[in-house]
Write a protein that holds these residues in place. Structure first.
Motif, mmCIF file in Angstrom:
data_model
loop_
_atom_site.group_PDB
_atom_site.id
_atom_site.type_symbol
_atom_site.label_atom_id
_atom_site.label_comp_id
_atom_site.label_asym_id
_atom_site.label_seq_id
_atom_site.Cartn_x
_atom_site.Cartn_y
_atom_site.Cartn_z
ATOM 1 N N VAL A 97 0.845 -1.232 0.067
ATOM 2 C CA VAL A 97 -0.099 -0.029 0.045
ATOM 3 C C VAL A 97 0.801 1.305 -0.034
ATOM 4 O O VAL A 97 0.569 2.037 -0.814
ATOM 5 C CB VAL A 97 -0.871 -0.121 1.206
ATOM 6 C CG1 VAL A 97 -1.600 1.464 1.247
ATOM 7 C CG2 VAL A 97 -1.991 -1.166 0.990
ATOM 8 N N ARG A 100 2.639 1.876 -3.302
ATOM 9 C CA ARG A 100 1.671 2.421 -4.426
ATOM 10 C C ARG A 100 1.315 3.736 -3.959
ATOM 11 O O ARG A 100 0.947 4.491 -4.988
ATOM 12 C CB ARG A 100 0.284 1.415 -4.575
ATOM 13 C CG ARG A 100 0.349 0.196 -5.099
ATOM 14 C CD ARG A 100 -0.656 -0.633 -5.446
ATOM 15 N NE ARG A 100 -0.448 -2.017 -5.783
ATOM 16 C CZ ARG A 100 -1.096 -3.006 -5.120
ATOM 17 N NH1 ARG A 100 -1.931 -2.888 -4.324
ATOM 18 N NH2 ARG A 100 -0.687 -4.137 -5.655
ATOM 19 N N ARG A 101 1.459 4.203 -3.008
ATOM 20 C CA ARG A 101 1.372 5.684 -2.575
ATOM 21 C C ARG A 101 2.403 6.486 -3.144
ATOM 22 O O ARG A 101 2.203 7.485 -3.615
ATOM 23 C CB ARG A 101 1.436 5.875 -1.085
ATOM 24 C CG ARG A 101 0.520 6.971 -0.780
ATOM 25 C CD ARG A 101 0.922 7.609 0.588
ATOM 26 N NE ARG A 101 1.574 8.681 0.311
ATOM 27 C CZ ARG A 101 2.428 9.372 1.526
ATOM 28 N NH1 ARG A 101 2.421 8.725 2.558
ATOM 29 N NH2 ARG A 101 2.874 10.616 1.098
ATOM 30 N N MET A 105 -0.321 5.396 -10.630
ATOM 31 C CA MET A 105 -0.236 4.461 -11.981
ATOM 32 C C MET A 105 -1.744 5.085 -12.662
ATOM 33 O O MET A 105 -2.745 5.600 -12.183
ATOM 34 C CB MET A 105 -0.752 3.266 -12.140
ATOM 35 C CG MET A 105 -0.725 2.202 -13.044
ATOM 36 S SD MET A 105 -0.369 0.608 -12.877
ATOM 37 C CE MET A 105 -0.096 0.238 -14.442
ATOM 38 N N ASN A 111 -10.414 5.664 -16.014
ATOM 39 C CA ASN A 111 -11.231 4.706 -15.022
ATOM 40 C C ASN A 111 -11.647 5.551 -13.817
ATOM 41 O O ASN A 111 -11.044 5.098 -12.758
ATOM 42 C CB ASN A 111 -10.780 3.498 -14.414
ATOM 43 C CG ASN A 111 -9.162 3.587 -14.128
ATOM 44 O OD1 ASN A 111 -8.495 4.744 -14.041
ATOM 45 N ND2 ASN A 111 -8.600 2.452 -13.950
ATOM 46 N N PRO A 112 -12.211 6.952 -13.910
ATOM 47 C CA PRO A 112 -12.615 7.532 -12.717
ATOM 48 C C PRO A 112 -13.433 6.648 -11.969
ATOM 49 O O PRO A 112 -14.254 5.967 -12.443
ATOM 50 C CB PRO A 112 -13.155 8.969 -13.369
ATOM 51 C CG PRO A 112 -13.636 8.391 -14.605
ATOM 52 C CD PRO A 112 -12.806 7.361 -15.142
ATOM 53 N N PHE A 113 -13.707 6.996 -10.599
ATOM 54 C CA PHE A 113 -14.641 6.549 -9.777
ATOM 55 C C PHE A 113 -15.826 6.704 -10.196
ATOM 56 O O PHE A 113 -15.797 8.191 -10.350
ATOM 57 C CB PHE A 113 -14.110 6.712 -8.200
ATOM 58 C CG PHE A 113 -12.799 6.122 -7.679
ATOM 59 C CD1 PHE A 113 -12.543 4.697 -8.089
ATOM 60 C CD2 PHE A 113 -12.122 6.695 -7.205
ATOM 61 C CE1 PHE A 113 -11.195 4.270 -7.575
ATOM 62 C CE2 PHE A 113 -10.827 6.399 -6.391
ATOM 63 C CZ PHE A 113 -10.455 4.969 -6.983
ATOM 64 N N PRO A 114 -16.802 5.954 -10.073
ATOM 65 C CA PRO A 114 -18.107 6.517 -10.212
ATOM 66 C C PRO A 114 -18.569 7.492 -9.034
ATOM 67 O O PRO A 114 -19.482 7.167 -8.169
ATOM 68 C CB PRO A 114 -19.061 5.492 -10.098
ATOM 69 C CG PRO A 114 -18.289 4.138 -9.661
ATOM 70 C CD PRO A 114 -16.684 4.499 -9.626
ATOM 71 N N LYS A 115 -17.847 8.495 -8.606
ATOM 72 C CA LYS A 115 -17.984 9.579 -7.598
ATOM 73 C C LYS A 115 -17.617 10.865 -8.242
ATOM 74 O O LYS A 115 -17.484 11.039 -9.386
ATOM 75 C CB LYS A 115 -17.048 9.450 -6.231
ATOM 76 C CG LYS A 115 -17.211 7.817 -5.616
ATOM 77 C CD LYS A 115 -16.066 7.643 -4.805
ATOM 78 C CE LYS A 115 -15.745 6.541 -4.152
ATOM 79 N NZ LYS A 115 -16.969 5.849 -3.296
ATOM 80 N N SER A 116 -17.859 11.974 -7.156
ATOM 81 C CA SER A 116 -17.733 13.288 -7.745
ATOM 82 C C SER A 116 -16.439 13.494 -8.202
ATOM 83 O O SER A 116 -15.407 12.769 -7.703
ATOM 84 C CB SER A 116 -18.172 14.335 -6.928
ATOM 85 O OG SER A 116 -17.476 14.398 -5.671
ATOM 86 N N TYR A 123 -9.775 10.935 -2.847
ATOM 87 C CA TYR A 123 -10.218 9.632 -2.241
ATOM 88 C C TYR A 123 -8.737 9.131 -1.739
ATOM 89 O O TYR A 123 -8.596 8.555 -0.457
ATOM 90 C CB TYR A 123 -10.568 8.610 -3.224
ATOM 91 C CG TYR A 123 -10.766 7.012 -2.749
ATOM 92 C CD1 TYR A 123 -11.458 6.964 -1.731
ATOM 93 C CD2 TYR A 123 -9.688 6.262 -2.991
ATOM 94 C CE1 TYR A 123 -11.668 5.507 -1.154
ATOM 95 C CE2 TYR A 123 -9.859 4.669 -2.527
ATOM 96 C CZ TYR A 123 -10.647 4.446 -1.588
ATOM 97 O OH TYR A 123 -10.737 3.307 -0.961
ATOM 98 N N GLY A 124 -7.739 9.171 -2.503
ATOM 99 C CA GLY A 124 -6.418 8.867 -2.341
ATOM 100 C C GLY A 124 -5.781 9.406 -0.852
ATOM 101 O O GLY A 124 -5.503 8.598 0.120
ATOM 102 N N ILE A 127 -7.788 8.051 2.415
ATOM 103 C CA ILE A 127 -7.324 6.845 2.677
ATOM 104 C C ILE A 127 -5.748 6.710 3.545
ATOM 105 O O ILE A 127 -5.611 5.947 4.133
ATOM 106 C CB ILE A 127 -7.486 5.682 1.834
ATOM 107 C CG1 ILE A 127 -6.564 5.825 0.459
ATOM 108 C CG2 ILE A 127 -9.085 5.481 1.432
ATOM 109 C CD1 ILE A 127 -6.745 4.554 -0.240
ATOM 110 N N HIS A 128 -4.978 7.614 2.791
ATOM 111 C CA HIS A 128 -3.614 7.816 3.202
ATOM 112 C C HIS A 128 -3.712 8.768 4.626
ATOM 113 O O HIS A 128 -2.591 9.022 5.106
ATOM 114 C CB HIS A 128 -2.665 7.971 2.541
ATOM 115 C CG HIS A 128 -2.599 7.017 1.425
ATOM 116 N ND1 HIS A 128 -2.202 5.706 1.611
ATOM 117 C CD2 HIS A 128 -2.859 6.804 -0.053
ATOM 118 C CE1 HIS A 128 -2.280 4.961 0.542
ATOM 119 N NE2 HIS A 128 -2.675 5.722 -0.434
ATOM 120 N N ARG A 177 -5.665 12.522 -9.864
ATOM 121 C CA ARG A 177 -5.869 11.158 -8.651
ATOM 122 C C ARG A 177 -4.505 10.839 -8.212
ATOM 123 O O ARG A 177 -4.322 10.668 -7.113
ATOM 124 C CB ARG A 177 -6.794 10.261 -9.003
ATOM 125 C CG ARG A 177 -7.264 9.358 -8.130
ATOM 126 C CD ARG A 177 -8.309 8.439 -8.733
ATOM 127 N NE ARG A 177 -7.783 7.582 -9.659
ATOM 128 C CZ ARG A 177 -8.685 6.702 -10.564
ATOM 129 N NH1 ARG A 177 -10.095 6.902 -10.357
ATOM 130 N NH2 ARG A 177 -8.256 6.246 -11.521
#
Lengths: 268, 431
Positions: A97, A100-101, A105, A111-116, A123-124, A127-128, A177
């Motif tokens: 994890v 990947r921070r 990539m 492939n945006p999230f289906p969010k605003s 988001y990133g 969560i971090h 993102r």
């Protein structure tokens, strides 16, 4: 901004200490099938490295090794070493994890999230735990969108779904993102192949700007694109890194006959 | 047809395209007729049930002024306690009032016929009144008394005078009395609230669905509380985390087979495991819920797995690439996107559970239970079982109640599905 991967300073320094990421004797197997053969490749900071080659040659496989996205593919086995700033990323102590921070990539299809739009970028960091307050987070989202060259187009509609943007905007949203979590390396897997020429030009400009901050690896099918945006180029063929070097040299005076054939359009 | 040029031939209809268009139209007609046929069948089914069952929601009562005379009630003068009040002869009061209405009735047989027009449990109404307010003793009150099931059928038009007297339960004399009451305004038509709130009874005129409704509600709550989280958790594990191996293949085959197991087998399992081995109470909604949860689980797992599989892998990759942990990928991204599909599967499973009768028979939810359940552990029956019980009762008046109960079951199902669809649409809205 050097996040700790969880290991001590390495004993033996690689001779190519300048490289941000260096792969040595990297082989990848999908089940019984070997996809990469003994690849040695260095990726340098503040440079764009492009990987070219015909379909199925292993360039995306290589890319996905750098942030260990191959981990999630069943039956995939990686041998050899990839070091980032001298640390082995496959070491057992390494937390994938946090890796990947540090290694962002961007994918072939946006492939945006289906969010605003806001949530996509936020988001990133969320969560971090990168921002303590809401205003910190908003600042981070705005600056990421600005760096991705998208802010002016979306500043009045941050609450709208990310999927409502055009393809090129979506791809820049995905770049924003990736930037938002503060990576050091950005991997791009054919980031323009689903875009029209104008959106492609926009992304290419952006890649050139981002080079000042990040080490960037771009997998591309377009040799012109590789020539336009990259400082170094690697040519893959049938899972083998055939040739790697300065972009200008690869495209004008390649050493290997296969590279010559590929860039002159004799196959691929 | 005059020979057209090559270009014109391509634009106009030739025999071949005509045939293709005809086939097209025919195919559409087949589809349309299939839909119309299905709709007709549905309308006929619901129509006949509604036609037979809607009358169950109204009933007729005999509204009379009766005197709660201590002597007739069999109570002594002076203070009385509750057990005296419970045991008092309320039917005597009603019978006296009926005799007063028809002084000409004298023979024992005729009196029996007269009393028989009022429900044999009519005294219960009076008892309730007096127990609530003992001060009513000695006074006269206006009460609405339930009529007997056959009287009710006559008033609703189910029994006709035209029928030969020997072939109906009420004779001409009784029908005359009822007509007289109606003409004098004693007979009232009212909503049959007892039908929805009351417990079951051997007397159709006072039998209600309240117990079965509550029993179904408790059973379904237990089913949902067990099968939804378990089903989703199992689906998430199998779809997102478990590596493909012989074990998971074996599990998959078994889950698919379980979905096709006849429901009565689950009932036998419940009888053997929950009742005989674990010693859980018989006829209890909690056991019914456990059995139906087992039956519903495979449906939910299969639907949830399909919904999870339909989430594009690019979303998972995107989340992984910004450093989300596998759990965060599932909870933040995959599950919200799969939720509408999971809910659809849950609706299907719960609807099937609501209509299920056979497994409940095996665990004793088929017993005659007059009191509505007070919780998931007290004995109860369920709506479809109640329908089954009423359908096989000999009294003709239960027929109308059976159809009425089917209407209630269908309404229950519609409400449940509507709630689930609203939930689903709400979760779909967030892209």
């Amino acid at each position: 901004m050097q996040a700790d991967l969880g290991i001590d300073e390495d004993e033996e320094k690689e001779p190519v200490a300048l490289a941000k990421v260096s792969a040595r004797s990297l082989s990848v197997y999908y089940g019984d099938k070997q996809a990469l053969f003994d690849v040695d490749l260095d990726i340098h900071a503040n440079q764009v490295t492009s990987l070219i080659g015909p379909s199925g040659c292993g360039k995306s496989t290589f890319l996905r090794c750098v942030n260990r996205m191959n981990d999630v593919i069943e039956g995939c086995r990686v041998e050899g070493s990839i070091r980032m700033d001298g640390h082995e990323i496959h070491a057992p102590e390494v937390d994938v994890v946090s890796l990947r921070r540090r290694v962002g990539m961007v994918f072939q299809n946006p492939n945006p999230f289906p969010k605003s739009i806001f949530e996509n970028v936020a988001y990133g960091p969320r969560i971090h735990g990168l921002s303590r307050t809401r205003s910190d987070l908003e600042e981070l989202v705005v600056s990421s969108l600005e760096r991705a060259g998208l802010f002016d187009e979306v500043k009045d509609r941050l609450g709208e779904p990310g999927t409502s943007l055009s393809g090129g905007q979506q791809q820049r949203l995905c770049i924003a993102r990736a930037i938002a979590v503060g990576p050091e390396v950005i991997l791009m897997d054919e980031p323009c192949s689903a875009l029209d020429p104008i959106a492609t030009a926009r992304i290419e400009e952006l890649i050139d700007e981002l080079r000042a901050t990040y080490a960037i690896v771009v997998v591309t099918h377009s040799m012109q694109q590789a020539a336009r945006i990259s400082q170094r180029t690697g040519f893959f063929h049938l899972g083998v890194l055939v040739e790697e070097g300065e972009t200008s040299k690869i495209f004008t005076n390649p050493e290997d006959a296969r590279t010559q054939d590929y860039i002159t359009g004799r196959f691929g | 047809m005059s020979s057209p040029g090559p270009a014109a031939a391509r634009l106009s209809e030739d025999a071949r395209t005509r045939r293709r268009h005809a086939a097209d139209r025919r195919f559409r007609l087949y589809g349309l007729s299939a839909v119309v046929l299905a709709l007709l069948a549905l309308v006929a089914l619901l129509g006949s049930i509604a036609f037979n069952g809607l009358s169950a929601f109204r009933h007729h009562q005999l509204e009379l002024e009766v005197t709660l005379d201590r002597e007739t009630l069999g109570l002594p003068d002076g203070p009385v306690d509750v057990s005296d009040l419970r045991g008092a002869n309320y039917m005597g009061v009603i019978r006296e009032r009926l005799r007063a209405l028809h002084p000409e009735v004298s023979s024992r047989k005729e009196k029996r016929a007269l009393y028989g027009l009022v429900s044999s449990v009519a005294g219960f109404e009076l008892q309730q009144l007096v127990l609530a307010d003992p001060a009513l003793l000695g006074r006269s009150v206006r009460v609405a008394l339930p009529l007997s099931d056959e009287s009710g059928r006559y008033l609703k038009g189910d029994i006709s005078r035209e029928t030969e007297e020997s072939r109906r339960k009420l004779n001409d004399r009784q029908l005359d009395w009822i007509d007289a009451w109606r003409d004098q305004g004693f007979v009232q038509s009212a909503w049959n609230t007892r039908f929805l709130t009351g417990g079951d009874s051997r007397e159709p005129e006072v039998a209600g669905l309240g117990g079965a409704l509550l029993g179904s509600l408790w059973t379904l709550l237990v089913t949902l509380a067990l099968s939804f989280p378990l089903g989703v958790a199992a689906a998430v594990h199998l779809e997102e985390f478990a590596p493909r191996s012989r074990v998971t293949d074996f599990l998959e085959v078994n889950i698919n087979n379980l979905a096709a197991v006849p429901s009565i087998v689950y009932g036998l399992l419940g009888l053997a495991v929950f009742l005989n081995f674990m010693g859980l109470p018989r006829s209890a909604p909690v056991v019914g819920g456990l059995v139906l949860a087992l039956m519903t689980l495979p449906t939910i797992i299969i639907a949830a797995r399909a919904a999870l599989r339909a989430v594009p892998p690019s979303i998972r990759e995107a989340a992984l690439a910004v450093g989300a942990s596998p759990l965060q990928v599932v909870v933040h991204h995959v599950l919200p996107l799969a939720l509408p599909g999971i809910l659809t599967g849950t609706i299907i499973g719960m609807a099937r559970a609501l209509g299920e009768t056979a497994p409940l028979l095996m665990i004793g939810m088929v017993a005659f239970i007059a009191d509505p359940p007070s919780g998931p552990l007290s004995p109860a029956t369920a709506l479809p079982v109640q329908i089954y019980l009423w359908a096989e009762s000999p009294e003709r008046a239960f027929q109308e109640l059976t159809f009425g109960a089917i209407l209630v079951l269908v309404a229950f199902l519609l409400v449940m599905n509507a709630v689930a669809i609203i939930l689903r649409n709400r979760s779909e809205k967030s892209w």
